[in-house]
Motif scaffolding. Structure first.
Motif, PDB file in Angstrom:
ATOM      1  N   ARG A 559      64.456 -30.570  27.283  1.00  0.00           N
ATOM      2  CA  ARG A 559      65.698 -30.412  28.040  1.00  0.00           C
ATOM      3  C   ARG A 559      65.587 -29.293  29.085  1.00  0.00           C
ATOM      4  O   ARG A 559      66.087 -29.412  30.197  1.00  0.00           O
ATOM      5  CB  ARG A 559      66.847 -30.155  27.068  1.00  0.00           C
ATOM      6  N   ILE A 560      64.933 -28.211  28.686  1.00  0.00           N
ATOM      7  CA  ILE A 560      64.736 -27.125  29.668  1.00  0.00           C
ATOM      8  C   ILE A 560      63.830 -27.589  30.811  1.00  0.00           C
ATOM      9  O   ILE A 560      64.047 -27.268  31.986  1.00  0.00           O
ATOM     10  CB  ILE A 560      64.157 -25.878  28.971  1.00  0.00           C
ATOM     11  N   ASN A 561      62.806 -28.371  30.469  1.00  0.00           N
ATOM     12  CA  ASN A 561      61.910 -28.892  31.516  1.00  0.00           C
ATOM     13  C   ASN A 561      62.658 -29.808  32.467  1.00  0.00           C
ATOM     14  O   ASN A 561      62.411 -29.811  33.681  1.00  0.00           O
ATOM     15  CB  ASN A 561      60.749 -29.641  30.865  1.00  0.00           C
ATOM     16  N   ALA A 562      63.598 -30.602  31.932  1.00  0.00           N
ATOM     17  CA  ALA A 562      64.410 -31.460  32.810  1.00  0.00           C
ATOM     18  C   ALA A 562      65.225 -30.624  33.777  1.00  0.00           C
ATOM     19  O   ALA A 562      65.357 -30.946  34.962  1.00  0.00           O
ATOM     20  CB  ALA A 562      65.324 -32.348  31.963  1.00  0.00           C
ATOM     21  N   LEU A 618      69.869 -33.959  33.039  1.00  0.00           N
ATOM     22  CA  LEU A 618      69.930 -33.953  31.585  1.00  0.00           C
ATOM     23  C   LEU A 618      70.232 -35.348  31.031  1.00  0.00           C
ATOM     24  O   LEU A 618      69.658 -35.774  30.017  1.00  0.00           O
ATOM     25  CB  LEU A 618      70.989 -32.957  31.116  1.00  0.00           C
ATOM     26  N   VAL A 619      71.132 -36.081  31.687  1.00  0.00           N
ATOM     27  CA  VAL A 619      71.474 -37.426  31.229  1.00  0.00           C
ATOM     28  C   VAL A 619      70.248 -38.336  31.311  1.00  0.00           C
ATOM     29  O   VAL A 619      69.916 -39.061  30.348  1.00  0.00           O
ATOM     30  CB  VAL A 619      72.631 -38.003  32.066  1.00  0.00           C
ATOM     31  N   ILE A 620      69.561 -38.336  32.475  1.00  0.00           N
ATOM     32  CA  ILE A 620      68.374 -39.186  32.633  1.00  0.00           C
ATOM     33  C   ILE A 620      67.308 -38.779  31.634  1.00  0.00           C
ATOM     34  O   ILE A 620      66.618 -39.635  31.036  1.00  0.00           O
ATOM     35  CB  ILE A 620      67.830 -39.079  34.070  1.00  0.00           C
ATOM     36  N   HIS A 621      67.150 -37.485  31.401  1.00  0.00           N
ATOM     37  CA  HIS A 621      66.145 -37.016  30.447  1.00  0.00           C
ATOM     38  C   HIS A 621      66.432 -37.538  29.040  1.00  0.00           C
ATOM     39  O   HIS A 621      65.532 -38.023  28.340  1.00  0.00           O
ATOM     40  CB  HIS A 621      66.120 -35.485  30.441  1.00  0.00           C
ATOM     41  N   GLU A 622      67.704 -37.448  28.607  1.00  0.00           N
ATOM     42  CA  GLU A 622      68.049 -37.926  27.263  1.00  0.00           C
ATOM     43  C   GLU A 622      67.870 -39.430  27.141  1.00  0.00           C
ATOM     44  O   GLU A 622      67.363 -39.931  26.136  1.00  0.00           O
ATOM     45  CB  GLU A 622      69.494 -37.538  26.933  1.00  0.00           C
ATOM     46  N   MET A 623      68.269 -40.169  28.181  1.00  0.00           N
ATOM     47  CA  MET A 623      68.116 -41.623  28.159  1.00  0.00           C
ATOM     48  C   MET A 623      66.640 -42.000  28.104  1.00  0.00           C
ATOM     49  O   MET A 623      66.233 -42.898  27.358  1.00  0.00           O
ATOM     50  CB  MET A 623      68.783 -42.249  29.390  1.00  0.00           C
ATOM     51  N   MET A 624      65.806 -41.331  28.922  1.00  0.00           N
ATOM     52  CA  MET A 624      64.384 -41.650  28.975  1.00  0.00           C
ATOM     53  C   MET A 624      63.709 -41.258  27.659  1.00  0.00           C
ATOM     54  O   MET A 624      62.822 -41.974  27.152  1.00  0.00           O
ATOM     55  CB  MET A 624      63.741 -40.924  30.157  1.00  0.00           C
ATOM     56  N   THR A 625      64.129 -40.130  27.083  1.00  0.00           N
ATOM     57  CA  THR A 625      63.545 -39.696  25.805  1.00  0.00           C
ATOM     58  C   THR A 625      63.861 -40.697  24.691  1.00  0.00           C
ATOM     59  O   THR A 625      62.992 -41.079  23.891  1.00  0.00           O
ATOM     60  CB  THR A 625      64.081 -38.301  25.437  1.00  0.00           C
ATOM     61  N   ILE A 676      74.784 -37.617  26.969  1.00  0.00           N
ATOM     62  CA  ILE A 676      74.814 -38.905  27.663  1.00  0.00           C
ATOM     63  C   ILE A 676      76.238 -39.375  27.897  1.00  0.00           C
ATOM     64  O   ILE A 676      76.612 -39.822  28.984  1.00  0.00           O
ATOM     65  CB  ILE A 676      74.020 -39.957  26.857  1.00  0.00           C
ATOM     66  N   GLU A 677      77.064 -39.276  26.894  1.00  0.00           N
ATOM     67  CA  GLU A 677      78.392 -39.899  26.965  1.00  0.00           C
ATOM     68  C   GLU A 677      79.461 -38.993  27.565  1.00  0.00           C
ATOM     69  O   GLU A 677      80.438 -39.485  28.136  1.00  0.00           O
ATOM     70  CB  GLU A 677      78.822 -40.326  25.546  1.00  0.00           C
ATOM     71  N   LYS A 678      79.299 -37.675  27.473  1.00  0.00           N
ATOM     72  CA  LYS A 678      80.400 -36.807  27.868  1.00  0.00           C
ATOM     73  C   LYS A 678      80.135 -35.905  29.079  1.00  0.00           C
ATOM     74  O   LYS A 678      81.085 -35.417  29.691  1.00  0.00           O
ATOM     75  CB  LYS A 678      80.797 -35.917  26.674  1.00  0.00           C
ATOM     76  N   SER A 679      78.871 -35.633  29.420  1.00  0.00           N
ATOM     77  CA  SER A 679      78.615 -34.648  30.485  1.00  0.00           C
ATOM     78  C   SER A 679      79.108 -35.127  31.839  1.00  0.00           C
ATOM     79  O   SER A 679      79.728 -34.360  32.608  1.00  0.00           O
ATOM     80  CB  SER A 679      77.123 -34.298  30.547  1.00  0.00           C
ATOM     81  N   ILE A 680      78.868 -36.405  32.209  1.00  0.00           N
ATOM     82  CA  ILE A 680      79.315 -36.905  33.515  1.00  0.00           C
ATOM     83  C   ILE A 680      80.841 -36.959  33.580  1.00  0.00           C
ATOM     84  O   ILE A 680      81.427 -36.476  34.564  1.00  0.00           O
ATOM     85  CB  ILE A 680      78.676 -38.272  33.817  1.00  0.00           C
TER      86      ILE A 680
END
Length: 855
Positions: A559-562, A618-625, A676-680
């Protein structure tokens, strides 16, 4: 009272009326006619030269002397004379109808027309001109002025067949040196000999510029008197433009002492000044045909042009050298050193262009010297005398003690100097010093005794010895050349620029740098605190998703790398919007290991604002992970399709996974799912939907338009910009009613024309363009405007006076500038907005929209 006798000195020659001697040389005859072509004067040999029974008398009409055909030719030539220095020539003319042909030259002298007559020799002028052509081709081969002079001497001797042809070049003090020479076998060489300025009197130098050809056919022949000897003014005829003009007795004696029987001088005039002479000597009588003399004159003029062109090339080289010197010096002080501190660095740069033995700088009361130069005390003693010189003039001397007696104190170290003033008050200097250089000068005879008293006592008589006489010159340095003086003037301007840069502006630059540093530190502190808070939150929330320390480290690290990747993208262009496609590709590449064909990205690309970019990262990172761990990217067959679509409201990102293992909803909701669900929705006021379908995860994210600028892949301009422009253009038709007249102040014609055209297309009825403050103020006095656009920097002036007038009149205006930081100036001047160059139609349309909104 007894009047003391006038001393006999070299100024006697300067006062001798060599153009009014009342006689001509014997190889031609002369006739002077009045305005109605009556005989006024004629040479004593006129009748003999033309084989007439009796000489004409003053008042005789010219028709009694010459044939009708000859008079017609002479009249036509005389009508072409267009000034006192014009000469017209007629070759091979039968004057009296006895088949004896002559060459004639006509010129005007006062109110008289002078006709000089010489027997014609069968040597056609066109042949002479053909001889000049190959000579000029040889001159084209010369690499420099020295080679040019040597080739010219050789070619001219071949053309004229004199025993000696020299190129004699004048110095700035009017002395001269033989710089090139061509000799017949057995003839003594004068190459390298110097002649004092007194060898050529001042009035002779003036005549050399007006009349470039001077021949003395026979030193021993008797001059022929002109009859009557004087005119109505009581003085002999002015023969300045005459070829036949007789020779001063002093000059005859000078040539006799030299052993010369005939001579020829052809002027070399460069830039309207006497640059030198072709000096030709012959040791027997030598009468050149008029046609050959004409060809030689043409050769001389062409040679003068060749010298001027060669010197012009040299001047161009000096300009380039001066520019290079300026650039090197400016680069050398770019670090902000003072001129005194930079002196050791600057000296080698200056040395390459202006050789010297020492350099001194005196700036704001501080003295520093390098090399062979005066001490500080010696310079302070000299300074009052330096201050008496002009403040804006470079002073060059190869013998300082002749001008500054205080320079005697350091004559053992420096005797010559190039003194460059670099300020007005207090007077500061940069000085280049040169050591003494003992020189041996070879003179043609004793230069300290150029004249001797004649046998009659008080008559000036030229020296009799022209043998090489050596003179050792002490107390002088190498002379500063004309080219070096030009470079010194350029150096002065450069040094003043250096001082201004390193003194007057240094305080302002430091203050500005300090202010910018404080702002940067404050901004950096703010961002670092935000990032630290964000990382603390990531660590705290991620602990619930991990069952081991290694898994926890991996989660937090990813997450930090993202976030780091997101910050790299948005800071790469100074905290500006960054590409969403690039973010997706970067994240995907980390998991598919180069097999990017499994990830298909379609639709629009989007430039995402910095405040939204880290959220999406962060959203793309979590989805890709999750896809790499549990979804379509966890095996070798699954695919991921991402489609981005933009409309006026915002951007929609659709995520579809296919071909992976069967999907199960997570048994528990971790921090990743929360991101994913709440940040945007929470941070961007957008929407997020996540479906765990059996065939693969599907998700849809929507981001409001204020955070994104979308562009179709391959387009240069973003779709968001295109739509924005379209909206502005659609409203342009309604702006014409609100903006009837607009003032545009711009000093660049191309920018003004382009801006005017764009404004008219956007609906402005009348656009008045002015390029200066004065013209703009006059326009405001006589015309009413709704709006104005001012270029702040108008060449040597600014538009502040125009802005002040507009502010008084209550007319809104925008400032246009190429400078990046003008916000403070905008507020100070009361401008409605700031337009940064380069701008175009879209930016102008935005101004008009803002103006309409304000109204």
């Amino acid at each position: 009272m007894t009047i003391p006798p006038q001393p006999v000195d070299l100024t006697n020659c300067d006062r001798e009326p060599i153009h009014r001697l009342g006689m001509i040389q014997d190889f031609g005859a002369l006739l002077a006619l009045t305005g109605d072509w009556m005989v006024a004067h004629r040479s004593a040999n006129f009748a003999e030269m033309l084989a007439l029974d009796a000489p004409p008398e003053p008042g005789d009409p010219v028709g009694t002397l010459f044939s009708t055909e000859a008079i017609a030719l002479l009249s036509k030539a005389a009508s072409l004379l267009d000034g006192s220095d014009d000469v017209e020539r007629i070759f091979n003319i039968d004057l009296v109808g006895n088949e004896q042909c002559f060459d004639c030259a006509l010129h005007a002298s006062g109110g008289l027309t002078i006709i000089e007559i010489e027997p014609h020799e069968d040597d056609h002028i066109d042949r002479q001109l053909r001889l000049v052509q190959p000579v000029m081709r040889e001159l084209e081969k010369a690499a420099d002025v020295a080679a040019l002079c040597q080739i010219a001497a050789e070619q001219l001797r071949g053309l004229l067949e004199f025993d000696r042809v020299m190129v004699y070049r004048f110095r700035s003090d009017e002395s001269g040196e033989v710089v090139a020479e061509s000799l017949a076998e057995g003839t003594e060489s004068f190459l390298g000999l110097n002649y004092p300025r007194t060898d050529i009197p001042q009035q002779a130098r003036e005549l050399y510029i007006r009349n470039r050809f001077r021949i003395i056919s026979d030193v021993h022949s008797k001059s022929v008197p002109i009859e009557p000897g004087v005119g109505d003014d009581g003085a002999p005829i002015d023969l300045s433009m005459s070829t036949l003009r007789s020779v001063s007795p002093v000059h005859i004696e000078y040539l006799t002492n030299m052993g010369v029987d005939a001579s020829l001088s052809i002027s070399i005039v460069v830039g309207g000044k006497l640059w030198g002479l072709f000096a030709c000597h012959h040791y027997s009588r030598r009468v050149l045909p008029y046609t050959l003399r004409t060809g030689a004159e043409l050769f001389s003029e062409l040679f003068s042009l060749a010298v001027e062109r060669s010197l012009g090339r040299h001047q161009t080289e000096l300009v380039v050298l001066g520019r290079e010197l300026h650039d090197r010096l400016m680069r050398a002080v770019v670090g902000g050193q003072s001129l005194l501190d930079a002196l050791p660095t600057l000296r080698p740069i200056i040395q390459r262009s202006l050789p010297h033995n020492g350099i001194s700088a005196y700036i704001e009361g501080v003295y520093q010297a390098i090399g062979s130069a005066p001490t500080e005390d010696e310079f302070h003693a000299l300074r009052p005398q330096l201050n008496a010189a002009a403040s804006s003039t470079v002073v060059a001397s190869q013998r300082l003690t002749e001008r500054f007696d205080k320079a005697q104190a350091f004559a053992d170290r420096a005797v010559g100097a190039l003194i460059i003033p670099v300020s007005r008050s207090p007077r500061d200097y940069v000085v280049l010093w040169r050591k003494e250089l003992n020189q041996t000068v070879h003179w043609a005879g004793n230069a300290e005794k150029p004249v001797e008293t004649g046998p009659d006592g008080d008559r000036l008589s030229p020296r009799r010895s022209f043998a090489s006489w050596k003179q050792t010159v002490r107390g002088r340095s190498t002379a500063w050349t004309e080219g070096e003086l030009r470079l010194a003037e350029n150096l002065r301007v450069t040094l003043i620029e250096v001082i201004l840069r390193l003194t007057d502006e240094v305080a302002a630059e430091r203050a500005k740098a300090q202010q910018q540093q404080e702002l940067l530190i404050a901004e950096l502190n703010h961002r670092v605190r935000n990032i630290l808070n964000l990382i603390r939150g990531l660590i705290n929330q991620s602990r619930h998703d991990a069952v081991s320390i290694d898994e926890f480290a991996g989660l937090v690290g990813g997450r930090i790398n993202a976030l780091a990747t997101a910050h790299d993208n948005i800071t790469r262009q100074n905290w500006s919007p960054a590409s969403l496609r690039e973010l997706i590709e970067t994240e995907a590449e980390a998991y598919v290991s180069g097999k990017m064909d499994r990830v298909r990205i379609s639709g629009d690309d989007a430039l995402v604002a910095p405040e939204a970019y880290t959220v999406l990262a962060l959203v793309i990172h979590e989805m890709m992970t999750n896809s790499a761990k549990y979804g379509s990217l966890c095996d070798r067959s699954g695919t991921l399709a991402i489609e981005v679509d933009c409309d006026d409201s915002g951007m929609t990102l659709c995520w579809k996974e296919r071909g992976g293992p069967p999907v199960k909803p997570p048994e528990r909701r971790g921090f990743g799912s929360t991101i994913i669900e709440k940040s945007i929705p929470f941070e961007l006021n957008g929407r997020a939907r996540l479906d765990y379908r059996l065939g693969g995860v599907e998700a849809e994210f929507w981001v409001p338009g204020r955070f994104v600028t979308c562009t179709e892949v391959g387009e240069e301009r973003s779709r968001g910009q295109a739509k924005s422009t379209k909206r502005l253009d659609q409203g342009a038709d309604t702006l014409a009613a609100a903006i009837g007249s607009m003032l545009l102040v711009e000093d660049s014609m191309i920018i003004a024309l382009d801006t005017e055209e764009s404004l008219r297309e956007l609906g402005v009825e009348t656009v008045m363009v002015q390029s200066s403050v004065g013209a703009a103020l006059e326009a405001l006095d006589r015309t009413s405007f709704d709006l104005a656009l001012l270029d702040y920097n108008l060449g040597t002036e600014s538009s502040e006076a125009v802005a002040e007038r507009l502010k008084e009149m209550g007319i809104p205006f925008w400032l246009a500038t190429g400078y990046g930081e003008m916000a403070d100036k905008r507020e100070e001047m009361g401008a409605s907005g700031l337009l940064v160059k380069p701008y175009g139609r879209e930016e102008l349309a935005q101004i008009l929209t803002e103006f309409e909104a304000q109204g």
